[in-house]
Scaffold this motif. Structure first.
Motif, mmCIF file in Angstrom:
data_model
loop_
_atom_site.group_PDB
_atom_site.id
_atom_site.type_symbol
_atom_site.label_atom_id
_atom_site.label_comp_id
_atom_site.label_asym_id
_atom_site.label_seq_id
_atom_site.Cartn_x
_atom_site.Cartn_y
_atom_site.Cartn_z
ATOM 1 N N TYR A 108 9.803 0.633 2.801
ATOM 2 C CA TYR A 108 8.376 0.968 2.906
ATOM 3 C C TYR A 108 7.704 0.135 3.992
ATOM 4 C CZ TYR A 108 3.491 1.625 1.493
ATOM 5 O OH TYR A 108 2.155 1.906 1.487
ATOM 6 N N TYR A 109 7.874 -1.172 3.922
ATOM 7 C CA TYR A 109 7.203 -2.043 4.880
ATOM 8 C C TYR A 109 7.830 -1.963 6.265
ATOM 9 C CZ TYR A 109 4.277 -4.159 1.307
ATOM 10 O OH TYR A 109 3.337 -4.358 0.320
ATOM 11 N N SER A 110 9.122 -1.688 6.332
ATOM 12 C CA SER A 110 9.763 -1.525 7.634
ATOM 13 C C SER A 110 9.224 -0.299 8.360
ATOM 14 C CB SER A 110 11.280 -1.419 7.460
ATOM 15 O OG SER A 110 11.921 -1.131 8.679
ATOM 16 N N ASP A 111 9.025 0.794 7.636
ATOM 17 C CA ASP A 111 8.487 2.010 8.256
ATOM 18 C C ASP A 111 7.057 1.825 8.737
ATOM 19 O OD1 ASP A 111 10.818 3.392 7.875
ATOM 20 O OD2 ASP A 111 10.175 4.349 6.015
ATOM 21 N N ARG A 112 6.320 0.892 8.140
ATOM 22 C CA ARG A 112 4.902 0.716 8.454
ATOM 23 C C ARG A 112 4.594 -0.600 9.162
ATOM 24 N NH1 ARG A 112 6.024 3.653 4.282
ATOM 25 N NH2 ARG A 112 4.712 5.399 3.614
ATOM 26 N N CYS A 113 5.628 -1.312 9.600
ATOM 27 C CA CYS A 113 5.435 -2.604 10.248
ATOM 28 C C CYS A 113 4.815 -2.429 11.630
ATOM 29 C CB CYS A 113 6.773 -3.334 10.366
ATOM 30 S SG CYS A 113 6.657 -4.957 11.129
ATOM 31 N N THR A 114 3.750 -3.145 11.893
ATOM 32 C CA THR A 114 3.051 -3.051 13.187
ATOM 33 C C THR A 114 3.242 -4.312 14.030
ATOM 34 O OG1 THR A 114 1.019 -3.882 12.151
ATOM 35 C CG2 THR A 114 1.314 -1.485 12.243
ATOM 36 N N SER A 115 4.274 -5.102 13.747
ATOM 37 C CA SER A 115 4.526 -6.315 14.509
ATOM 38 C C SER A 115 4.779 -6.001 15.974
ATOM 39 C CB SER A 115 5.741 -7.046 13.922
ATOM 40 O OG SER A 115 6.177 -8.079 14.773
ATOM 41 N N VAL A 265 18.275 -5.144 22.692
ATOM 42 C CA VAL A 265 17.688 -3.841 22.341
ATOM 43 C C VAL A 265 16.241 -4.052 21.901
ATOM 44 C CG1 VAL A 265 17.919 -1.773 20.935
ATOM 45 C CG2 VAL A 265 19.958 -3.060 21.599
ATOM 46 N N LYS A 266 15.327 -3.481 22.634
ATOM 47 C CA LYS A 266 13.913 -3.633 22.326
ATOM 48 C C LYS A 266 13.476 -2.603 21.297
ATOM 49 C CE LYS A 266 13.802 -6.852 25.372
ATOM 50 N NZ LYS A 266 13.822 -8.255 24.922
ATOM 51 N N ASP A 267 12.545 -3.016 20.475
ATOM 52 C CA ASP A 267 11.988 -2.155 19.428
ATOM 53 C C ASP A 267 10.487 -2.041 19.684
ATOM 54 O OD1 ASP A 267 11.613 -0.654 17.184
ATOM 55 O OD2 ASP A 267 11.875 -2.301 15.764
ATOM 56 N N LYS A 268 10.032 -0.862 20.073
ATOM 57 C CA LYS A 268 8.638 -0.688 20.455
ATOM 58 C C LYS A 268 7.701 -0.913 19.277
ATOM 59 C CE LYS A 268 9.481 2.564 24.259
ATOM 60 N NZ LYS A 268 9.178 3.918 24.798
ATOM 61 N N GLN A 269 6.559 -1.493 19.590
ATOM 62 C CA GLN A 269 5.556 -1.703 18.548
ATOM 63 C C GLN A 269 5.047 -0.363 18.054
ATOM 64 O OE1 GLN A 269 2.246 -4.124 19.765
ATOM 65 N NE2 GLN A 269 1.412 -4.299 17.691
ATOM 66 N N TRP A 270 4.930 -0.252 16.755
ATOM 67 C CA TRP A 270 4.509 1.002 16.137
ATOM 68 C C TRP A 270 3.043 0.926 15.759
ATOM 69 C CZ3 TRP A 270 2.933 2.117 10.999
ATOM 70 C CH2 TRP A 270 2.843 3.476 10.698
ATOM 71 N N SER A 271 2.342 2.013 16.028
ATOM 72 C CA SER A 271 0.935 2.117 15.646
ATOM 73 C C SER A 271 0.773 3.312 14.732
ATOM 74 C CB SER A 271 0.046 2.288 16.881
ATOM 75 O OG SER A 271 0.174 1.179 17.749
ATOM 76 N N PRO A 272 0.131 3.143 13.591
ATOM 77 C CA PRO A 272 -0.039 4.281 12.673
ATOM 78 C C PRO A 272 -0.902 5.366 13.296
ATOM 79 C CG PRO A 272 -1.356 2.408 11.966
ATOM 80 C CD PRO A 272 -0.488 1.905 13.083
ATOM 81 N N THR A 273 -0.559 6.612 13.022
ATOM 82 C CA THR A 273 -1.325 7.736 13.517
ATOM 83 C C THR A 273 -2.687 7.771 12.844
ATOM 84 O OG1 THR A 273 0.730 8.956 13.816
ATOM 85 C CG2 THR A 273 -1.326 10.237 13.830
ATOM 86 N N PRO A 274 -3.757 7.903 13.611
ATOM 87 C CA PRO A 274 -5.095 7.952 12.996
ATOM 88 C C PRO A 274 -5.187 9.067 11.959
ATOM 89 C CG PRO A 274 -5.258 7.740 15.372
ATOM 90 C CD PRO A 274 -3.815 8.005 15.078
ATOM 91 N N VAL A 275 -5.795 8.749 10.840
ATOM 92 C CA VAL A 275 -5.923 9.707 9.746
ATOM 93 C C VAL A 275 -7.316 10.293 9.756
ATOM 94 C CG1 VAL A 275 -5.802 10.013 7.246
ATOM 95 C CG2 VAL A 275 -4.255 8.413 8.386
ATOM 96 N N ASN A 276 -7.381 11.609 9.654
ATOM 97 C CA ASN A 276 -8.672 12.291 9.571
ATOM 98 C C ASN A 276 -9.310 11.971 8.228
ATOM 99 O OD1 ASN A 276 -10.836 14.059 9.429
ATOM 100 N ND2 ASN A 276 -9.700 15.763 10.381
ATOM 101 N N PRO A 277 -10.500 11.366 8.221
ATOM 102 C CA PRO A 277 -11.114 10.999 6.940
ATOM 103 C C PRO A 277 -11.410 12.192 6.044
ATOM 104 C CG PRO A 277 -12.670 10.782 8.767
ATOM 105 C CD PRO A 277 -11.340 11.028 9.382
ATOM 106 N N ASP A 278 -11.456 13.388 6.635
ATOM 107 C CA ASP A 278 -11.730 14.580 5.837
ATOM 108 C C ASP A 278 -10.486 15.085 5.111
ATOM 109 O OD1 ASP A 278 -14.361 14.532 6.703
ATOM 110 O OD2 ASP A 278 -13.933 15.821 8.438
#
Length: 459
Positions: A108-115, A265-278
């Motif tokens: 869970y945290y690996s998929d959402r890590c923004t380091s 091997v570089k691992d690109k920083q991940w940014s969560p996709t903006p969520v539509n508040p609606d």
């Protein structure tokens, strides 16, 4: 087309869709609430070179080196500390329990890590550090227990056993922290390319086999402690010193391959996709197990069958992996670690023979893993190949009953202290080798990938 820079977002949708934008970005939408809705965006860019996949896959050499030592040496070691043979198997319960609890949380945290170091690299580095600390505790359990007040003539050595148990718990957590993100990193590098995914799985299995061979070879060499004169102490005899030396070598190897791969091997920083508040929020922000169980409500029948067979598959694998050398010593050779000297000698010969069988098993795994892609094409795809190897596993495990019966019948005529005939011994070792075929394909990532590929269709 090579698909890289993959970003995933779980959301609730009710329709399949396939879109391609003007900048070459492709997106798929998959239906299903509760973690089954999956949104993938992939840019049509050059995929990372294959050598980077090989580099990341090589991390498992060090991890599997430790695993092989754990399988072959730790049960006798814990008995050396004073734990009775009938209770020693309980130490293996920590692994499955840790896997059920730690793997989902790490995933869970690996998929959402923004380091800034990426999603996977921080977890792989942390897992390697935990490995080193756990191996230190296990290898030096007798010495630490002695410093804390254990007597050399004391049985059991309570403090040493406590240190050993703590180290084993940390080791299981370390394995889940390292290997899960490592596999996910390989999936990220392979993107959605089926051939690269098969290649990543093949190299991962190959390096697992290399680590196994190194681990079993090191464990079978009784004079390895000569390389580390400081390993033998008042509280640590030759067997203990050899175990300590094996673990030191495994950690040196693990740290070298891990640091090299994470630097290269570089691992690109991940940014969560903006969520539509609606949009309706269907997923919890917490890694709750309720969210995981919610997936079962919407899974389709093919995925259910896949998971059930996988569960049965590993129910069959674990007794073999943990009790194979005991089976050789007790059932094939007819020995016992609790009997007289002659029975103990037979048991010891059987355990060494089982270690030899594990060596053959690892060699077969190494060769088979490199040919998985080619064999899959010849038999009609990954799905059919996965079914075939499961049948091989079932037949191989059933044959252990036949070998056990033949060995028992032979002892009735040759005597209770007779070693098994060459034919029985060859048959047992052959089973070890044959079971390397399904073990090379025990991870069904390729089949999961193909299943998802079939679902990536518009409309």
């Amino acid at each position: 087309m090579d698909y890289t820079a993959v970003k995933a977002k779980l959301y609730n949708t009710t329709r399949w869709s396939l879109e391609k934008t003007s900048d070459g970005e492709v997106s798929w939408a998959f239906p299903g609430p509760y973690c089954c809705g999956l949104h993938l965006q992939a840019k049509d860019t050059a995929a990372p070179p294959l050598r980077k996949i090989i580099s990341v896959a090589s991390i498992t050499v060090g991890a599997q080196f430790v695993w092989a030592l754990q399988l072959s040496l730790l049960t006798p070691y814990v008995q050396l500390l004073g734990v009775p043979h009938k209770w020693s198997a309980i130490i293996w319960l920590n692994g499955p329990i840790s896997g059920m609890l730690v793997q989902p949380i790490v995933g869970y945290y690996s998929d959402r890590c923004t380091s800034r170091f990426g999603r996977r690299r921080p977890f792989i580095a942390s897992g390697a550090a935990f490995y080193a600390f756990a191996v230190f505790l296990i290898g030096y359990a007798a010495d630490i227990g002695y410093k804390m007040g254990d007597k050399l003539e004391q049985t059991p050595r309570v403090r040493a056993i406590a240190i050993f148990a703590l180290g084993l718990c940390i080791l299981d957590v370390a394995r889940d922290t390292l290997q899960g993100p490592c596999r996910a990193f390989l999936a990220d590098l392979a993107a959605v390319d089926a051939k690269r995914t098969l290649a990543a799985n093949a190299f991962y299995s190959f390096f697992m086999a290399v680590g196994n061979v190194l681990g079993y070879a090191a464990g079978s060499y009784t004079n390895l402690h000569i390389m580390f004169p400081f390993a033998m102490t008042n509280a640590c005899d030759t067997y203990c010193a050899n175990l300590k030396s094996c673990f030191l070598l495994s950690i040196i190897l693990l740290l070298i391959v891990t640091l090299t791969s994470l630097w290269y091997v570089k691992d690109k920083q991940w940014s969560p996709t903006p969520v539509n508040p609606d949009e309706e929020k269907t997923l919890s922000d917490d890694p709750s197990f309720g969210e995981i169980f919610g997936v079962f409500k919407v899974m389709e029948r093919p995925m259910w069958m896949l998971l059930i067979v996988t569960a049965l598959n590993w129910i069959a694998w674990f007794p073999f992996l943990f009790l194979d050398t005991d089976w050789m010593g007790r059932e094939v050779y007819g020995g016992s670690s609790e009997g007289d000297d002659r029975m103990k000698k037979l048991d010891n010969q059987g355990v060494h023979s089982g270690a030899l069988g594990l060596m053959f098993n690892s060699i077969v795994v190494g060769f088979m893993s490199l040919g998985v892609d080619w064999i899959g094409r010849k038999v009609g795809g990954a799905k059919r190949l996965w079914g075939i190897v499961n049948f091989i596993l079932a037949i191989g495990l059933v044959m252990t009953v036949l070998v056990t019966k033949l060995a028992a019948d032979y002892r009735k005529t040759a005597g209770p202290y007779a070693e098994p005939s060459p034919g029985i011994r060859a048959g047992a070792l052959s089973l070890f080798a044959v079971l390397g075929i399904p073990l090379a394909y025990s991870v069904c990532t390729s089949l999961l990938h193909n299943f998802k590929q079939l679902r990536r269709r518009p409309g």
